[in-house]
Every structure is written in structure tokens, then in C-alpha cells.
Motif scaffolding. Structure first.
Motif, PDB file in Angstrom:
ATOM      1  N   THR A  38       0.837  -1.205   0.000  1.00 45.13           N
ATOM      2  CA  THR A  38       0.000   0.000   0.000  1.00 45.13           C
ATOM      3  C   THR A  38       0.865   1.245   0.000  1.00 45.13           C
ATOM      4  O   THR A  38       0.554   2.239  -0.647  1.00 45.13           O
ATOM      5  N   PHE A  39       1.963   1.185   0.763  1.00 40.82           N
ATOM      6  CA  PHE A  39       2.799   2.375   0.905  1.00 40.82           C
ATOM      7  C   PHE A  39       3.506   2.708  -0.400  1.00 40.82           C
ATOM      8  O   PHE A  39       3.499   3.856  -0.834  1.00 40.82           O
ATOM      9  N   LEU A  40       4.118   1.687  -1.000  1.00 40.16           N
ATOM     10  CA  LEU A  40       4.896   1.930  -2.229  1.00 40.16           C
ATOM     11  C   LEU A  40       3.967   1.954  -3.433  1.00 40.16           C
ATOM     12  O   LEU A  40       4.028   1.092  -4.294  1.00 40.16           O
ATOM     13  N   SER A  41       3.107   2.969  -3.482  1.00 39.85           N
ATOM     14  CA  SER A  41       2.181   3.063  -4.599  1.00 39.85           C
ATOM     15  C   SER A  41       2.529   4.288  -5.436  1.00 39.85           C
ATOM     16  O   SER A  41       2.789   5.369  -4.894  1.00 39.85           O
ATOM     17  N   LEU A  42       2.547   4.101  -6.733  1.00 40.42           N
ATOM     18  CA  LEU A  42       2.859   5.232  -7.612  1.00 40.42           C
ATOM     19  C   LEU A  42       1.600   5.927  -8.101  1.00 40.42           C
ATOM     20  O   LEU A  42       1.645   6.722  -9.031  1.00 40.42           O
ATOM     21  N   ALA A  43       0.473   5.645  -7.425  1.00 40.16           N
ATOM     22  CA  ALA A  43      -0.789   6.234  -7.884  1.00 40.16           C
ATOM     23  C   ALA A  43      -0.785   7.746  -7.760  1.00 40.16           C
ATOM     24  O   ALA A  43      -1.486   8.447  -8.483  1.00 40.16           O
ATOM     25  N   GLY A  44       0.029   8.269  -6.831  1.00 41.63           N
ATOM     26  CA  GLY A  44       0.082   9.720  -6.660  1.00 41.63           C
ATOM     27  C   GLY A  44       1.150  10.389  -7.496  1.00 41.63           C
ATOM     28  O   GLY A  44       1.391  11.573  -7.353  1.00 41.63           O
ATOM     29  N   THR A  45       1.814   9.625  -8.345  1.00 38.51           N
ATOM     30  CA  THR A  45       2.884  10.190  -9.159  1.00 38.51           C
ATOM     31  C   THR A  45       2.484  10.146 -10.628  1.00 38.51           C
ATOM     32  O   THR A  45       2.467   9.085 -11.232  1.00 38.51           O
ATOM     33  N   GLN A  46       2.124  11.289 -11.155  1.00 35.07           N
ATOM     34  CA  GLN A  46       1.756  11.366 -12.564  1.00 35.07           C
ATOM     35  C   GLN A  46       3.006  11.643 -13.395  1.00 35.07           C
ATOM     36  O   GLN A  46       3.992  12.150 -12.866  1.00 35.07           O
ATOM     37  N   PRO A  47       2.961  11.338 -14.699  1.00 35.85           N
ATOM     38  CA  PRO A  47       4.085  11.718 -15.561  1.00 35.85           C
ATOM     39  C   PRO A  47       4.402  13.212 -15.468  1.00 35.85           C
ATOM     40  O   PRO A  47       5.565  13.604 -15.518  1.00 35.85           O
ATOM     41  N   ALA A  48       3.352  14.036 -15.276  1.00 33.13           N
ATOM     42  CA  ALA A  48       3.581  15.478 -15.166  1.00 33.13           C
ATOM     43  C   ALA A  48       4.438  15.812 -13.953  1.00 33.13           C
ATOM     44  O   ALA A  48       5.262  16.728 -14.005  1.00 33.13           O
ATOM     45  N   ASP A  49       4.279  15.050 -12.851  1.00 36.71           N
ATOM     46  CA  ASP A  49       5.097  15.309 -11.663  1.00 36.71           C
ATOM     47  C   ASP A  49       6.570  15.066 -11.964  1.00 36.71           C
ATOM     48  O   ASP A  49       7.441  15.839 -11.547  1.00 36.71           O
TER      49      ASP A  49
END
Lengths: 273, 248
Positions: free
Chosen positions: B173-184
Motif C-alpha cells: 500500500t505504501f509503495l504506490s505510484l498512484a500519486g505520481t503522474q508523468p507530469a510530476d
């Protein structure tokens, strides 16, 4: 000159293990020397402050003025931008969720408890700490510190203790001032960039009861000020080797101070909450 | 007032001269590599330590604050990694480079100036910008990006330790890239490039302005740290505003 090619250095295969481990050992020993030297300096400062006729009052006032005057401009300017930055960083979350009331709380908490003290501390270290190392280093190189000893004046009591006190007092005050300016910067960014009414932001800041976070920030300022003064005096008093030595000492001083800030910051937060 | 204006213009003049001298980098390939080694080698441990503590504290504070309002902490890791990539990673890495590499450049060039080595170069018809600034410029531009990636990885590693061991968040759950968009990633990269340009130019400029022996070198080094740190914060603000307005 620019076209010359140097031959490759021959590699000594015989002691490959020793050669790869040696730098690690050297680094650990160097770190121990730095930490040990700073601990000794801290001890001598405390001892000097406890003794009667502890510190030079005039020099302390001069240092207070100088430290504050040197850093207030850069701290205020940094704080304005940092506050704005925090508000803008929360902008995307606010846009996604539509919860405009969260801006004040998020910016206020971040600024008061972590980002404000740390960034103000880093700028203070770059401005005052580095300046202090350069100044003391120049005094050492031009034998002024030895001249003080010849005159029977203790360099710790005369040079280090006033700086130690001045940096602690001033960094606590500057954290206070910086926090306020960071909130103002955040308010301007909130209105101008995010297009959220400033009153919602101020309401969020005031409603979040951030006194605890604010107090923790001041405690951090206290420890950062003490740490920066010890680090910068330590490196300044150990300068050797002319102009290059002073440059290197300033470099080492700001690096050590930055590490100290992040480590102390972590422990203050964990122990406080 | 006029002196102020010259002071403000000087970094841009040096930037222009550096960009004009940039083609010479093909001839000084070796010095660029040496410079990259110095930049990277000087700062890798420093960045590892500071960014590890940054990761620890961000997760600690994030989880602690989130606990007050939310029952579950499943979003902490996702948001932490996203802000690390976009905001805190580039800014803190660049501030650390400003103190380590910026001060180093100013100390080096400053001592060369006060010992007349730069004058000697001019006499022998060697362009100091081409010989001294260009390799450091290219090296720190590339190494800022490399150290950004490294710093984010270290911070995420430390943050993961804090999140899983202290707050009991599941590793997956912690290591999720859901909050990292290509724009970031793009905004972070843009920031790194801007910081990587600003730090060597401002530091070299204060190094060149050193005068008057060891005292002068000390002031030059101080000035380099303050100017490049402040430039990092202002550029960060400008790029973040631009990115927000453009909707990246």
C-alpha cells in the motif's frame, strides 16, 4: 592545455580489498573527529558560560546586532517564497478534491512545524554560519586568535560564547518573523495563483489551533541556532593553509550545519509529538 | 544603484558567456568527467544522509497529521512519493548541492582568483570561462538530475521504513505510484535542470568576484551559498506557479 590526455593511472591490484575499505575507514575517522571536536567545543562553551564574569557583554550585543542584521533580509525573502510554494504545492490536491478550506491548515502546519524552521535554518546557516566561519578563519590565519591568547583573553569566552548566544536568540526570533512572512506569502499566493479568497485561507490558519506546531518550530530554532554556531565556530577555529583553507572551511561548515539541521529536526519532531 | 544593477546582471552575462563557450565541451570531455566525479563524489553521502532524514520526517509528520483526521493511512505513501518527486526532492537536493557544490566551486575559483591564477590564464590566452566554468556547468547540470533520482530513492526508502515499521502501513500500500503522474516527473525534471544551471553559474560568478586574500575567498564562498540557495527557492516558486497555472 585543453587537448592533453593524461595516461591512465596504474592500478595496484595487490591490495584491492584494502584500497576499497580504506576510504570508508578514513571517512568514519574524519566524522568522529568532527563530532568529537564539536562536543569538546560545546563543553568549553558551557564551562565558560558557568564561570564568573562569563561573557563579554559588549561583544554579545555587537554579535546580536550583526547576526540579525545580516540575515533578516534573506530570511524574510525566503519565507515569503516558501509560504507561497507550500500553498501552490497543495493546489493540485485542492483542485482535485474541491476542499478549499484545507489550504490554510496544510500551509500553516507545514510552515510552522517543518518547512519554516528547516529552510530558515538552512538560509541562516548559509548567511550567518558561513560568514562566521570565514571571519574566525581569517582571524586564525592572520594570527589574531593567538594574539588574544597572548593578551590573556580566552578566545572561547571572547569570540565563541557571544556568537553562540547571539545565534540562538536571533534564530528563534527569525523563526518567529519568518513564520509570519511565510503565512503572508502563502496568503498572496492563495489569492493570486490559486484564486481562492484570502479570507478562507486565514480562517483555515486560525481555526487549526497551530500553537503547538508554532512552539515546536521555535524550539527547533533554538537548537538549530546552537548547532549552527558550534559547527561554524568549530570549522572557523580549525582553519589552516591560507585562502584555500578558508574556502574549504566555509564549505565544510555549511555542509555539517545542513546535516545537523536535518538530524536535529527529526529528533525534535519525534520527541515533541 | 548602478552597482546593484551590474551585480544583478553579472550572472546573466556569465551564463551567456558559458552558453557561447559550450561547444568547447567536446574538447574538454575529460575535464567534464572529472568534474562530474567531484560533484557526485563530494555530495553522494551528504545527500543520502539529509534526504534519508527528510524522508523519515515527512512520512512521520504526514502520518501523524493524517491520523488526526482520517482513520486509515493508506494514502500517506502515495502522496509522499508524489510530493517527493515533484516538490521536495528537487528543492532539497538542489539546496544541498548549493551548499556543497556551490560553495566548493566558489572556494576553488576564489582561491585561483586571489592567487592570480585566473589572470595567468588570460595572459596565456586561455579563456577562464571555457576552461573553468564550462566543465563545472555541464557536470552539475547532469549531476543534479542524477542526484535527484538518487535522493528521491533514498528518501522513499527511509520513508518506507518509517511508514511500515512505525505506523504499520502495508508495504504494497505504501509503495504506490498512484500519486505520481508523468507530469510530476516532468515538473521535477524541469526544476532540476533550472537549479543545475543556476547553481554553478551563481557560484562561479561569486568565485570570480573574490578579492583580497583569504578573507575574500571566505566572503565569496558565503555569497555563493546564499545566492544559489535563494535562487533555488525563487526558481522553485516560479516553476511551481507556471506548472500550476498550465495545469501540469
Amino acid at each position: 592545455m585543453s587537448g592533453t590526455r593524461m595516461p591512465e593511472e596504474p592500478v595496484d591490484d595487490g591490495s584491492a580489498v584494502g584500497a576499497s575499505v580504506a576510504p570508508v575507514g578514513r571517512a568514519i575517522l574524519a566524522a568522529c573527529r568532527v563530532v568529537g571536536g564539536m562536543s569538546v567545543l560545546q563543553w568549553r562553551i558551557v564551562r565558560s558560560m558557568l564561570s564568573p564574569r562569563a561573557f563579554d557583554y559588549d561583544e554579545t550585543v555587537r554579535q546580536l546586532f550583526k547576526v540579525g542584521w545580516l540575515s533578516v533580509g534573506v530570511v524574510v525573502a525566503t519565507a515569503l517564497f516558501v509560504g507561497a510554494l507550500m500553498v501552490i504545492s497543495s493546489g493540485n490536491f485542492v483542485k482535485a478534491t474541491g476542499a478549499t478550506s484545507i489550504v490554510g491548515w496544510a500551509a500553516g502546519t507545514a510552515v510552522f512545524s517543518e518547512v519554516g524552521p528547516v529552510l530558515i535554518g538552512l538560509m541562516f546557516s548559509g548567511r550567518v554560519g558561513a560568514n562566521n566561519t570565514a571571519e574566525l578563519g581569517t582571524m586564525v590565519i592572520t594570527d589574531q586568535v593567538d594574539a588574544l591568547r597572548v593578551l590573556g583573553i580566552d578566545p572561547i569566552a571572547y569570540l565563541v560564547v557571544p556568537r553562540f548566544l547571539a545565534m540562538i536568540v536571533m534564530l528563534v526570533l527569525l523563526t518567529c518573523i519568518g513564520d509570519i512572512f511565510a503565512l503572508i506569502g502563502g496568503a498572496i499566493a492563495c489569492q493570486a495563483v490559486l484564486g481562492i479568497d484570502m479570507r478562507i485561507y486565514w480562517h483555515g490558519v486560525l481555526e487549526s489551533h497551530l500553537l503547538d506546531e508554532f512552539a515546536m518550530g521555535l524550539v527547533k530554532g533554538f537548537f538549530f541556532g546552537g548547532g549552527i554556531s558550534i559547527v561554524s565556530c568549530h570549522w572557523g577555529l580549525r582553519v589552516s593553509g591560507g585562502a584555500q583553507g578558508v574556502g574549504r572551511a566555509v564549505n565544510n561548515s555549511v555542509v555539517t550545519a545542513a546535516i545537523a539541521i536535518f538530524v536535529v529536526n527529526f529528533f525534535v519532531t519525534v520527541l515533541w509529538t | 544603484m548602478n552597482a546593484r544593477a551590474t551585480q544583478l546582471r553579472a550572472p546573466f552575462v556569465l551564463l551567456g558567456a558559458t552558453v557561447r563557450a559550450l561547444p568547447s565541451v567536446r574538447r574538454s570531455y575529460r575535464r567534464v568527467v572529472e568534474s562530474m566525479f567531484v560533484v557526485g563524489n563530494q555530495s553522494v553521502v551528504f545527500i543520502a544522509v539529509t534526504l534519508a532524514f527528510l524522508g523519515l520526517i515527512l512520512v512521520y509528520q504526514g502520518a501523524y497529521q493524517a491520523q488526526k483526521v482520517l482513520p486509515d493511512l493508506s494514502q500517506v505513501g502515495m502522496i509522499f512519493i508524489g510530493t517527493m518527486v515533484r516538490t521536495f526532492g528537487p528543492t532539497i537536493v538542489a539546496l544541498m548541492l548549493a551548499t556543497r557544490v556551490g560553495a566548493g566551486i566558489a572556494a576553488e575559483l576564489g582561491s585561483m582568483v586571489v592567487t592570480d591564477q585566473v589572470e595567468a590564464m588570460k595572459v596565456t590566452n586561455t579563456d577562464p570561462v571555457e576552461y573553468l566554468v564550462v566543465p563545472r556547468f555541464v557536470a552539475s547540470l547532469l549531476m543534479t538530475v542524477v542526484l535527484w533520482v538518487f535522493g528521491v530513492l533514498v528518501a522513499v526508502f527511509a520513508g518506507t521504513l518509517m511508514g511500515t515499521m512505525r505506523f504499520g502501513i502495508q508495504l504494497g500500500t505504501f509503495l504506490s505510484l498512484a500519486g505520481t503522474q508523468p507530469a510530476d516527473v516532468g515538473v521535477g525534471l524541469l526544476k532540476c535542470v533550472a537549479f543545475g544551471i543556476a547553481i554553478p553559474i551563481l557560484s562561479a560568478e561569486s568565485g570570480f568576484r573574490a578579492s583580497g586574500g583569504s578573507e575574500g575567498v571566505g566572503w565569496a564562498t558565503t555569497r555563493a551559498v546564499v545566492n544559489s540557495s535563494f535562487a533555488v527557492i525563487v526558481l522553485d516558486f516560479l516553476i511551481s506557479t507556471l506548472a500550476y497555472v498550465a495545469g501540469w
